[in-house]
Motif scaffolding. Structure first.
Motif, PDB file in Angstrom:
ATOM      1  N   HIS C 368      -8.590  26.438 -26.136  1.00 31.00           N
ATOM      2  CA  HIS C 368      -9.305  27.299 -27.069  1.00 31.00           C
ATOM      3  C   HIS C 368     -10.642  26.714 -27.493  1.00 31.00           C
ATOM      4  N   ALA C 372     -14.190  28.306 -27.149  1.00 32.96           N
ATOM      5  CA  ALA C 372     -15.056  28.480 -28.320  1.00 32.96           C
ATOM      6  C   ALA C 372     -16.482  28.043 -28.009  1.00 32.96           C
ATOM      7  N   LEU C 375     -18.120  30.759 -26.233  1.00 30.68           N
ATOM      8  CA  LEU C 375     -18.405  31.940 -27.053  1.00 30.68           C
ATOM      9  C   LEU C 375     -19.524  31.683 -28.061  1.00 30.68           C
ATOM     10  N   SER C 422      -6.319  32.852 -31.146  1.00 31.78           N
ATOM     11  CA  SER C 422      -6.324  33.738 -29.982  1.00 31.78           C
ATOM     12  C   SER C 422      -6.797  35.131 -30.358  1.00 31.78           C
ATOM     13  N   LYS C 424      -8.701  35.918 -32.853  1.00 33.58           N
ATOM     14  CA  LYS C 424     -10.126  35.819 -33.154  1.00 33.58           C
ATOM     15  C   LYS C 424     -10.930  35.828 -31.851  1.00 33.58           C
ATOM     16  N   HIS C 425     -10.547  34.985 -30.918  1.00 30.61           N
ATOM     17  CA  HIS C 425     -11.309  34.898 -29.668  1.00 30.61           C
ATOM     18  C   HIS C 425     -11.187  36.173 -28.830  1.00 30.61           C
TER      19      HIS C 425
END
Lengths: 168, 291, 802
Positions: C368, C372, C375, C422, C424-425
Motif C-alpha cells: 500500500h 501511495a 498516487l 484499501s 481510500k486508495h
C-alpha cells in the motif's frame, strides 16, 4: 439443520488426533482457492466442509462422499493463515466416518491387503520372476504376525471388520 | 561407505521394479550401501491414515523400530513412505505423550520407539552424503539440456512443518539435482500442484482430470519428460496418459521418468541395464535426445 | 518517644447500623482497650461536625492516633487524613474500618454475633493504629522538559502540545526528515486531507490563523521551546523519572540546515544516482537529496552510502551559501529531560515471507505504501498507478487484504487500518481513472470508525468490486506479463482467476525495527506482538509502568490518523501533568530493605513489577537490594518474595500484620470456627465491600485483614493465622491477569500452593486454606466463598495443633 448440537460435534472433532485445529477456521477460503480438487469438481470444497462440520452437520459430513474427495496434497494446510491443519482435520473426519460404517470399497481393499500381506500392493508371480530377471534380490516378506498384534492393539481390526476377532 | 536401511514400501517392489533397479544401481555406484530390512511392512500411507491415524503412527513407528534395532538410518525411495515415516518419527520424537501412547501399543509386539534414527529421502542422501560436487564428478553422460519438468509430488514437501525437506513454496533441491545431471529443470504452470493420484480408485474421473492438467502444463512448457520421485505420481501420469487417450481423446506421449532412472543414465548405467520396458509411455525420445 | 494516644470515632451512620450493632457495648469495650484515650460516637465522622471533633482532638493533643469506623471507608480515609494533616498530625497515623458493609449488613440476621465481630475489628484497628509510624513525603526534582522520540504524526502533535504549554521539548527523529510513515501516505481518511497537514501552533496564530496547516507552512519549527533533532537516535538513557539523562547520537547531514536555501543546484551537479527508497524505488534520486512532499527541515541531506565525498565534491563547489561540509562527523548530545514520550510508530510488514504472493519476486506486486507513492502527484509516477515491470499504466488492480495480519503464521492480530487504506486508495484510483477495474479481495471489511462506512459505500457506488475470499496464490503469466490472482468467491462458491496488471498487498502493520532496543533502554515492556505496552488499556492508555515514560500513536498499536492524534494529545497531557509542578511529591509508602539480612539472591529485583529494585554492591563482594523510592509503588510483592524476610513495607510492618491477626481472632462470639480472610486493597477488598453493600449474608466468624496486595503475603503469615486460632484461611485477591500490581495475585497463588504443601506436611488438611480471585461485581462470590469455607472447616472439625 439436523438435531446435532454444533458444539458437540466440534468437540468430538477437536478431541481426535488430527482434528485439534478445526475451530481456528475463519472461513477465508484460502483452502478452497488452493485446492486442486475444488478446482476440478464442484463436489468438493474444503472450506464448505469445515463450515458444515462447525455448524454441526454431522450426517452430511460423515455420511456423504465429500470427505473422501480430498487428495491429501496438503496445499490447504500449508497456506492456511489460521494454521488449521485442514488435511489432518479431514483424516480425523474420515476416521470418524469409518467408525460409523462409511467405508468406501477401495479402503476396505487397502485394509484387507494390510491385514493379510502386511502390504497394500501384494506381489504377483509375474513380478517375482521379473525381479529375478533384473537381478533384484527376492522381496523380503513383511512380518504380518507382528503387524496383526499392533492392529489388534489399536483396535484397527475391529474398526474395519466390526465383529470380534474377524479378519479376512 | 555410508549405509542405510532401504525402505522399499509396497508399490515400488511389487509394481515398479524399474524404479528399484535404477535406484539400487545408482546409489550403490555413488557409494551408498543399502541394507534390506527384515520384516518391514507397509509404511501406513494416507489410505491407512484415513482409516485410523493412531494405527498409522504405530505401524510407521514399528518400521522405524526395525531400523533402530539395525542401528541404521532409513532411506526411502517413495515419497509416500518418506512422508508417513518422517511424520511419525518427528511427532513421536517431539511429543512425549503421543510417544508413550504409541509405545504402549508397540510393546505388544515387543518393540519400543526410541527416537534415535533419521528418515531420509534418497534426494537428501544425494545432497548430504554424496554431495553435489561428487555427483557432478560422476556424471559421465550429461543429459544434454534435456527439458525436464520436475515433479516432486506433494509428500516430499508438505506438510512442511513436519517434513522440513525444502522450502515448500520455492523448493530448490530437486531442481538442483536435475541440473547437476546436465538437464534443464524447466518452469511450468502449477508445478507444485498435486497429480491427483490418491483419488485413484475412489474418484477416477477427478483424479484423471487433475493428472491431465499436470500433463498439459508440462507439455505446454516444452518438457521432454516429467521426472518423478513417487510411484503413485508415476502411475498416475504414465498410465494416466493411456486413460486420457480413451477418455479425452488426447495424446501427449510425454515420457514419465523416475529421477533415479535419469540419475542412472547420467552416471553411466546403460539403458539396457534398466527396466525401461515398464514404462507405458515409451522413453525412446528421451534416450535419443541424451544420445 | 511520645506516648501513643488513640482516639476511636464510631459512626453509627445516622443510627442505621445501631439497629444491628450494640453501640453501647462497643463503646464500653473500646474504652477498656489500653492506649485508647478518647472514644466518640456520632452520626458521621468524615465531614462536617464529626470531622471537626477529630480535628479538635488532634489539635488539643488529646490523641495522636486516629481510628475511624465509617461507612464510606475510602472517602473517609482521604478526608480524615487530609484534615488531620492540616491539624498537624502525620496523615498516615489514621486507620479506618467499615462496620457497615463489613459487619452490620452481612451479619444483620445475627446482631449479637455481629457486635462481637465488630469488637474484634475495632481491636484490630486500634492495635494496628498503636503501631503506626509517621510516613514523610519526599520531593524529587522534575525537569520541565520532555523528549519526544519519533517525528511522525504522533510525535509532532505531542511535541507541539507540550511546547505550547511551555515545556522545553526535544523532538528526535531517526530519519533526515520529519513526517514518518504518514508523509508517504498521500491522503488521510476520513478527512481526505493531505498527509502533511498538522494542527496550527498556538503561539504562531498570527502566522497561521487556521485550524490546520501544511507542516512546512505552519511554522512548526519556529514554535518556542521546540528543538528538532533529525537524523538522530537515542543511544543511552540514565537517571530516574523527572530527571533523565538521554544521550542522542546525530548522524552527519553534511548540509548545514541553517545555511541551506534549498536551491537545488547541488542535486543538478551530483553525478551519483540511486534508487529512491522513499519513493518505493520507483524512481531515482541523487546522492544529495530532499524528500517531497517536504515536511522539515527544508535542507538537503547527503546519503553517505552513495556519496563519493571528496573524490567528487561538485556540490560543495556550486553551493551558493557554503552550506555543505563533507567532513561533518557523528556527534553525541546529552539531554536532561523530566519525561520521555515514545512515538516511534509502526511500519509495513515485509510481505516477501508470504511466498505464495511472490512479493519481491514479481515487481507488479506492491504494498500500500508503494501504491501511495504512485498516487502522490509529487511521487515517481505523478499520481498514476503503473505496472513497475514495464512502466505502463495499470488498468486492472486487485487489492489483497490481511496480508501477514490475522495470520497465525506471521502476525495474528488485525492491523485495524488496512481495510480503510484499501478503500481510500480504491476510491482515489476510481476518482482519477473511472475506467480502472478495481477489485478488493477481503475476508471481512472492517470500517468501524466515524465516517468509515461511507468510504465503503462510495467505493461500491464507484464500481469497485468486492470479492469475499482470501487469495491463495498470485501467479505470473510470462506470456502476457499479467498477474493472476487465484481466489474463491465464497458468495458465489466459485473459484476465480482474476487477471491483474497490479496487485496491491494490504500488509500487516508491525512495530518499528528499533522498538525492542528502545524498550530495553527505557526499561519498559513490549506486548506479545512487539508493540509498546500500555499500563492499562482502558484507563492509562498512554502511560507505561515506568513513571515519567509515556507512549502514543502507532508505537502502541496500528492506528489511523485521528486516533493517533488523540493518543498523542493524551500522552502530552500525561507528561505535562507529571512535570507541571517542577517536582514530584510522593508519600514514602515504599518498601525498605534491611541490608544486614539481604544477600545476593536476586529474587526481588526480578519480581518487582516496576523495576524499582536493583542490586548494589555492599563492598564485601556481596550485593544487597536497593529500592528506588521514586519507582516503588508500595505493593509489597518483594516482601512476599524475599526468602529471608529482609524487606518490609513502611506502611504495613510485620508487627502490624501480627497485631491484626491476633486481634481479629481474639474474640469469636459465634458458634462457628474462625476464618481469617487476607484481602488485597483492590478487587479483593472491593468484593468484600460489595457483598455488604448488596446486603448479602455470610457468617460473622469470617474476619477480613486488608493488605495492599496479596503479593505481600508470606507463608509465615498464613501459619501465624492458624497459630492464632483460625480454623480456615482465605486469600482474596484480584484476578490473576487483573492484579493492580501486575503479578501480586499470581505470586500469592504460588504462596498458597506452597503453604498447602507445608500444612500437609504438618498433618493439617490443606483445604483449610484457599485462594479466591474476585472483582468488585463478585460480592456474591465472596459471600458464597465465606459460607463454603466455613462449612468446610466445620466439617473438618477443630484444628489440632501440636
Amino acid at each position: 439443520m439436523t438435531e446435532e448440537k454444533p458444539l458437540d460435534f466440534t468437540r468430538e472433532i477437536t478431541s481426535r488426533l488430527g482434528g485439534e485445529t478445526i475451530t481456528h477456521c475463519y472461513q477465508c477460503g484460502t483452502c478452497a482457492s488452493t485446492c486442486p480438487v475444488a478446482r476440478t469438481t464442484e463436489r468438493y470444497n474444503p472450506r464448505q466442509l469445515i463450515r458444515l462440520a462447525l455448524l454441526g452437520q454431522r450426517d452430511e459430513v460423515l455420511k456423504g462422499d465429500t470427505i473422501w474427495l480430498c487428495a491429501s496434497c496438503y496445499n490447504c494446510q500449508e497456506r492456511c493463515p489460521q494454521k488449521v491443519e485442514v488435511a489432518d482435520v479431514i483424516y480425523a473426519l474420515r476416521n470418524m466416518a469409518i467408525r460409523e460404517g462409511n467405508v468406501p470399497a477401495i479402503y476396505m481393499e487397502f485394509a484387507t491387503g494390510l491385514m493379510s500381506e502386511g502390504r497394500l500392493a501384494p506381489i504377483s508371480k509375474f513380478l517375482e520372476k521379473k525381479r529375478t530377471e533384473y537381478g533384484l534380490p527376492p522381496l523380503k516378506p513383511a512380518n504380518v504376525e507382528a503387524l496383526k498384534i499392533i492392529l489388534a492393539a489399536t483396535g484397527f481390526d475391529k474398526i474395519m471388520f466390526k465383529k470380534e476377532g474377524a479378519s479376512p | 561407505m555410508t549405509s542405510y536401511a532401504l525402505f522399499l514400501g509396497c508399490t515400488i517392489p511389487a509394481r515398479q521394479p524399474h524404479y528399484e533397479l535404477a535406484a539400487r544401481k545408482a546409489l550403490t555406484k555413488l557409494g551408498i550401501e543399502l541394507v534390506d530390512l527384515e520384516g518391514a511392512t507397509c509404511c501406513a500411507p494416507p489410505p491407512i491414515q484415513s482409516i485410523d491415524l493412531e494405527t498409522s503412527l504405530a505401524i510407521a513407528a514399528y518400521n522405524i523400530c526395525l531400523a533402530e534395532e539395525a542401528d541404521l538410518n532409513i532411506l526411502t525411495l517413495c515419497t509416500g513412505c518418506f512422508e508417513s515415516l518422517t511424520i511419525a518419527n518427528r511427532l513421536l520424537k517431539e511429543n512425549r505423550e503421543l510417544r508413550e501412547k504409541i509405545n504402549k501399543i508397540l510393546s505388544n509386539a515387543g518393540k519400543e520407539f526410541k527416537g534415535t534414527k533419521e528418515v531420509k529421502h534418497y534426494l537428501q542422501v544425494l545432497m548430504d552424503d554424496v554431495g553435489v560436487n561428487h555427483l557432478k564428478q560422476n556424471v559421465v553422460k550429461p543429459l544434454n539440456n534435456l527439458n525436464v519438468a520436475a515433479f516432486s509430488g506433494c509428500h516430499l514437501l508438505r506438510p512442511s512443518e513436519l517434513l522440513r525437506f525444502d522450502d515448500p513454496e520455492r523448493p530448490r533441491i530437486f531442481d538442483t539435482l536435475i541440473e547437476v545431471l546436465g538437464a534443464k529443470s524447466i518452469p511450468y504452470k502449477n508445478k507444485l500442484r498435486c497429480c491427483g493420484g490418491l483419488l485413484r480408485g475412489y474418484a477416477d474421473d477427478i483424479a484423471l482430470a487433475i493428472a491431465r492438467d499436470k500433463i498439459v502444463n508440462a507439455y505446454n512448457a516444452g518438457a521432454d519428460c516429467i521426472s518423478t520421485l513417487c510411484p503413485f505420481c508415476f502411475l498416475t501420469l504414465d498410465l494416466g496418459q493411456m486413460l486420457i487417450k480413451t477418455t479425452y481423446k488426447e495424446e501427449y506421449n510425454l515420457p514419465i521418468i523416475h529421477y533415479a532412472e535419469l540419475l542412472s543414465l547420467s552416471i553411466g548405467v546403460e539403458p539396457k541395464e534398466l527396466a525401461l520396458d515398464f514404462h507405458k509411455i515409451k522413453v525412446d525420445k528421451v534416450l535419443e535426445k541424451i544420445g | 518517644m511520645e506516648e501513643v494516644k488513640v482516639g476511636v470515632f464510631l459512626s453509627d451512620c445516622g443510627g442505621q447500623i445501631a439497629k444491628i450493632l450494640d453501640f453501647e457495648a462497643l463503646t464500653n469495650f473500646v474504652k477498656t482497650v489500653p492506649g485508647v484515650t478518647l472514644v466518640a460516637r456520632g452520626s458521621e465522622f468524615w465531614r462536617g461536625q464529626g470531622l471537626q471533633t477529630i480535628v479538635d482532638a488532634v489539635k488539643t493533643k488529646k490523641i495522636n492516633r486516629v481510628v475511624v469506623a465509617e461507612a464510606v471507608p475510602k472517602i473517609s480515609e482521604v478526608a480524615v487524613a487530609k484534615a488531620v494533616e492540616a491539624a498537624g498530625l502525620n496523615p498516615h497515623l489514621v486507620e479506618v474500618l467499615d462496620l457497615k458493609d463489613h459487619c452490620a449488613w452481612p451479619h444483620r440476621d445475627t446482631p449479637k454475633e455481629a457486635t462481637e465481630k465488630a469488637k474484634a475489628m475495632l481491636l484490630a484497628a486500634i492495635e494496628k493504629a498503636k503501631l503506626l509510624e509517621p510516613i514523610e513525603k519526599a520531593e524529587f526534582p522534575a525537569v520541565k522538559s520532555v523528549l519526544v522520540i519519533g517525528g511522525g504524526i504522533a510525535g509532532m502533535q505531542a511535541a507541539e502540545d507540550l511546547a505550547d504549554m511551555g515545556f522545553q521539548v526535544y523532538l528526535v527523529e531517526k530519519e533526515p526528515f520529519l513526517g514518518g510513515l504518514a508523509a508517504k501516505a498521500v491522503r488521510f481518511f476520513p478527512t481526505d486531507d493531505c498527509a502533511i497537514c498538522i494542527q496550527s501552533p498556538k503561539d504562531l496564530a498570527a502566522v497561521t490563523q487556521t485550524s490546520r496547516k501544511c507542516v512546512y507552512r505552519s511554522g512548526f519549527s519556529e514554535i518556542p521551546n521546540l528543538n528538532i533533532l533529525t537524523n538522530a537516535k537515542i543511544v543511552k538513557v540514565e537517571g530516574s523519572p523527572g530527571n533523565f539523562r538521554v544521550t542522542v547520537e546525530r548522524k552527519p547531514r553534511y548540509v548545514d540546515e541553517k545555511k541551506c536555501v534549498a536551491c537545488d543546484l547541488c542535486t543538478i551537479v551530483c553525478p551519483v544516482e540511486v534508487l529512491d527508497e522513499y519513493n518505493a524505488k520507483l524512481s531515482k534520486r541523487k546522492a544529495i537529496y530532499i524528500n517531497k512532499p517536504l515536511v522539515y527541515p527544508p535542507a538537503y541531506v547527503i546519503d553517505a552510502k552513495a556519496c563519493k565525498f571528496h573524490e567528487c565534491a561538485k556540490c560543495v563547489e556550486v553551493c551558493p551559501t557554503k552550506a555543505i561540509n563533507l567532513d561533518q562527523k557523528t556527534e553525541q548530545v546529552t539531554l536532561n529531560v523530566g519525561s520521555i514520550i515514545v512515538a516511534t510508530g509502526f511500519r509495513e510488514y515485509d510481505p516477501s515471507v508470504i511466498k505464495e504472493y511472490h512479493y519481491g519476486e514479481y515487481s507488479d506486486v506492491v504494498t500500500h505504501l508503494e501504491l501511495a507513492r504512485m498516487l502522490d502527484a509529487f511521487g515517481p509516477t505523478g499520481g498514476v498507478p503503473i505496472k513497475p515491470s514495464d512502466g505502463q499504466p495499470a488498468k486492472r488492480i486487485v487489492f489483497v487484504q490481511c496480508v501477514g495480519s490475522r495470520d497465525r503464521r506471521w502476525n495474528p492480530y488485525c492491523s485495524s487500518i488496512c481495510c480503510m487504506i484499501s478503500l481510500k486508495h480504491a476510491t482515489m484510483i476510481k476518482e482519477a481513472f473511472p475506467d480502472a477495474d478495481v477489485t478488493i479481495c477481503y475476508i471481512d471489511i472492517r470500517t468501524t470508525g466515524r465516517e468509515h462506512e461511507y468510504y465503503y459505500e462510495r467505493a461500491r457506488d464507484m464500481g469497485v468490486k468486492f470479492v469475499k475470499g482470501r487469495p491463495s496464490e498470485i501467479v505470473h503469466d510470462p506470456a502476457t506479463n499479467t498477474l493472476i490472482v487465484e481466489v474463491e468467491d465464497e458468495l458465489l462458491r466459485r473459484l476465480l482467476e482474476l487477471e491483474a496488471d497490479l496487485v496491491v498487498l494490504a500488509t500487516a502493520m508491525v512495530p518499528s525495527e528499533d522498538a525492542k532496543e528502545l524498550a530495553q533502554m527505557l526499561g519498559i515492556e513490549l506486548d506479545q506482538d512487539g508493540f509498546f505496552k500500555e499500563y492499562n488499556a482502558k484507563l492509562r492508555p498512554t502511560e507505561t509502568k515506568r513513571r515519567g515514560i509515556f507512549i502514543c500513536g502507532g508505537a502502541v498499536f496500528p492506528k489511523d490518523a485521528p486516533t493517533t492524534s488523540l493518543h498523542a494529545h493524551s500522552a502530552a497531557v500525561k507528561a505535562a501533568k507529571f512535570l507541571m509542578n517542577g517536582k514530584i511529591v510522593k508519600d514514602l509508602k515504599v518498601a525498605v530493605v534491611n541490608q544486614d539480612y539481604c544477600g545476593n539472591c536476586q529474587f526481588c529485583p526480578v519480581t518487582c513489577p516496576y523495576g524499582a529494585i536493583t542490586l548494589e554492591p555492599k563492598g564485601d563482594g556481596h550485593f544487597a537490594a536497593k529500592v528506588s523510592e521514586i519507582l516503588c509503588e508500595g505493593c509489597g510483592v518483594c516482601v512476599g518474595t524475599c526468602p529471608v524476610g529482609a524487606i518490609e513495607l513502611r506502611h504495613l510492618k510485620p508487627s502490624q500484620i501480627s497485631a491484626q491477626i491476633k486481634a481479629l481472632l481474639s474474640i469469636n462470639g459465634t458458634s462457628k470456627p474462625l476464618v481469617l480472610a487476607f484481602s488485597c486493597s483492590e478487587c479483593g477488598h472491593a468484593a468484600v465491600d460489595s457483598s455488604g453493600m448488596a446486603m448479602m449474608n455470610y457468617p460473622a466468624n469470617v474476619r477480613v485483614l486488608r493488605v495492599p496486595c496479596t503479593g505481600v503475603i508470606q507463608v509465615q503469615h498464613i501459619l501465624e493465622a492458624f497459630r492464632a486460632g483460625a480454623q480456615g484461611v482465605m486469600v482474596v485477591g484480584c484476578k490473576p491477569d487483573g492484579c493492580h500490581y501486575e503479578v501480586g495475585s499470581q505470586k500469592a497463588k504460588q504462596k498458597v500452593e506452597m503453604a498447602k504443601r507445608l500444612l500437609q506436611a504438618y498433618g493439617i488438611e490443606p483445604e483449610r486454606l484457599e485462594m479466591f480471585n474476585l472483582v468488585f461485581i463478585e460480592g456474591d462470590k465472596f459471600a458464597e466463598a465465606a459460607k463454603t469455607m466455613t462449612e468446610k472447616v466445620e466439617k473438618l472439625g477443630p484444628l489440632q495443633l501440636a
